[in-house]
Design a protein around this motif. Structure first.
Motif, PDB file in Angstrom:
ATOM      1  N   ASN A 132       0.805  -1.215   0.000  1.00 11.92           N
ATOM      2  CA  ASN A 132       0.000   0.000   0.000  1.00 11.92           C
ATOM      3  C   ASN A 132       0.841   1.269   0.000  1.00 11.92           C
ATOM      4  O   ASN A 132       0.345   2.347   0.352  1.00 11.92           O
ATOM      5  CB  ASN A 132      -0.956   0.001   1.198  1.00 11.92           C
ATOM      6  N   LEU A 133       2.097   1.126  -0.396  1.00  8.89           N
ATOM      7  CA  LEU A 133       2.969   2.281  -0.589  1.00  8.89           C
ATOM      8  C   LEU A 133       3.344   2.328  -2.063  1.00  8.89           C
ATOM      9  O   LEU A 133       3.920   1.376  -2.591  1.00  8.89           O
ATOM     10  CB  LEU A 133       4.228   2.178   0.273  1.00  8.89           C
ATOM     11  N   LEU A 134       3.014   3.424  -2.732  1.00  7.53           N
ATOM     12  CA  LEU A 134       3.242   3.543  -4.171  1.00  7.53           C
ATOM     13  C   LEU A 134       4.348   4.548  -4.450  1.00  7.53           C
ATOM     14  O   LEU A 134       4.468   5.564  -3.770  1.00  7.53           O
ATOM     15  CB  LEU A 134       1.960   3.977  -4.882  1.00  7.53           C
ATOM     16  N   MET A 135       5.141   4.255  -5.487  1.00  9.47           N
ATOM     17  CA  MET A 135       6.253   5.137  -5.858  1.00  9.47           C
ATOM     18  C   MET A 135       5.978   5.794  -7.206  1.00  9.47           C
ATOM     19  O   MET A 135       5.650   5.120  -8.178  1.00  9.47           O
ATOM     20  CB  MET A 135       7.575   4.361  -5.904  1.00  9.47           C
ATOM     21  N   ARG A 136       6.131   7.108  -7.227  1.00  3.83           N
ATOM     22  CA  ARG A 136       5.993   7.843  -8.480  1.00  3.83           C
ATOM     23  C   ARG A 136       7.281   7.744  -9.279  1.00  3.83           C
ATOM     24  O   ARG A 136       8.301   7.246  -8.783  1.00  3.83           O
ATOM     25  CB  ARG A 136       5.659   9.314  -8.194  1.00  3.83           C
ATOM     26  N   GLN A 137       7.246   8.273 -10.506  1.00  4.13           N
ATOM     27  CA  GLN A 137       8.419   8.199 -11.378  1.00  4.13           C
ATOM     28  C   GLN A 137       9.627   8.901 -10.769  1.00  4.13           C
ATOM     29  O   GLN A 137      10.767   8.479 -10.950  1.00  4.13           O
ATOM     30  CB  GLN A 137       8.084   8.822 -12.739  1.00  4.13           C
TER      31      GLN A 137
END
Length: 347
Positions: A146-151
């Motif tokens: 549930n932790l998302l990484m952007r570009q």
């Protein structure tokens, strides 16, 4: 109101024709997640469409998640919520698309343990968690998935499906609910009471996931022991996840943060803000040194006393080498001040 400007309370409702649904990104008990293009007069951007499984209209769980998301102000370390759209009679959420995806799928693609990457991850997660806790919202499902990484490498907290607003008792009580037991604190397993400090325990397990490059909490015990028995051992403080020796030696700051988050007594765990401040200091000192290298553990006070005390987790800035450049120092100060301003704006 026009179809382009429909609202449900303060939540934007998009017309179905404004949504182009593309490939499936994931699937689970909740339903399906698909990459989606929002195309309106004001917006043209990629998003994630969360389609609930086998439901129509707005279900109670959907309503609770919607309320949790709608009350949180926009923040760089929280996945942005765009609004709702009805697809095949199901009310679906539209949220921000983060290009690199969830951290649980990045363990083998990127070195999340590289310094300063793991420091930025801790900083970002604690910054977002502090905003939630300031708004009296507990997440209850903090995990790498549930932790998302952007570009650009920024990490944002996602999935508010289990999030709830705290009552006057500063705890949320679960009567009947499925929950991620392996990420759940001992006191919550015992009482079904969830607090800010139980979120901090989940943060510790999440950072342990990073330290072990994606290992499953208590996974080694599941082959010979039932979940019920493991749960009782966790509640009694007789079973803990083990921090790898290599991490203790090479990344003592990460090891220490995991350790203090997983204190059995919730009162001994730090707040998200306390961890954030210590991580800012660690980042600032590394940036001022000019080279992002691991400090000599003999010169670091990493394990003494309460995490939230005045103990400095690295050598005092006054002891830094005088040859450090003013440029790197100014850059470090600028980063930290920008982060602080961002946090203050969210209050």
């Amino acid at each position: 109101q026009s179809a382009q400007n429909m609202k449900f309370g303060n939540v934007k409702v998009f017309p179905r024709e404004a949504i182009e649904i593309h490939e499936v990104l994931g699937e689970g008990n909740f339903g399906v997640v698909r990459k989606t293009l929002i195309r309106t007069e004001e917006i043209l951007r990629w998003a994630v469409l969360k389609i609930p499984k086998g439901s129509s209209g707005i279900q109670m769980d959907t309503m609770k998640e919607l309320l949790a998301m709608a009350q949180i102000k926009k923040h760089p370390n929280l996945v942005e919520f765009f609004g709702l759209v009805t697809v095949d009679k199901s009310v679906c959420f539209l949220v921000e698309f983060c290009e690199k995806g969830s951290l649980d799928r990045l363990h083998k693609k990127e070195d999340l343990l590289a310094k300063p990457k793991y420091l930025y991850i801790i900083r970002d997660v604690c910054s977002g968690l502090h905003v939630l806790h300031t708004a009296r919202v507990i997440h209850r499902d903090l995990a790498c998935r549930n932790l998302l990484m952007r570009q650009d490498g920024t990490v944002a907290i996602s999935d508010y499906g289990l999030s709830r607003r705290l009552g006057a008792s500063n705890a949320y009580i679960v009567k009947k609910s499925r929950f991620p037991w392996a990420w759940t604190s001992p006191e919550s397993l015992a009482s079904m009471h969830f607090t800010k400090k139980s979120d901090i325990w989940s943060l510790g397990i999440t950072l342990w996931e990073i330290a072990t490059k994606g290992a499953k909490p208590y996974g080694a015990h599941l082959t010979s022991t039932s979940k019920r028995t493991i749960s009782k051992l966790i509640q009694a403080g007789e079973l803990r996840v083990s921090i790898p020796d290599a991490i203790k030696k090479t990344q003592p700051f990460l090891s220490h943060v995991i350790d203090v988050c997983l204190r059995h007594d919730p009162d001994e765990r730090p707040s998200a803000l306390e961890i954030l401040e210590k991580t800012e200091l660690e980042l600032k000192l590394d940036l001022k040194q000019g080279a992002l290298t691991q400090p000599n553990t003999a010169e670091s006070d990493l394990c003494g006393g309460r995490f939230g005390s005045t103990t400095v987790l690295r050598s005092d800035p006054t002891t830094l080498n005088q040859s450090q450049t003013a440029t790197s120092s100014a850059a470090a100060d600028k980063r930290i001040n920008a982060l602080r301003e961002c946090i203050q704006c969210s209050h």
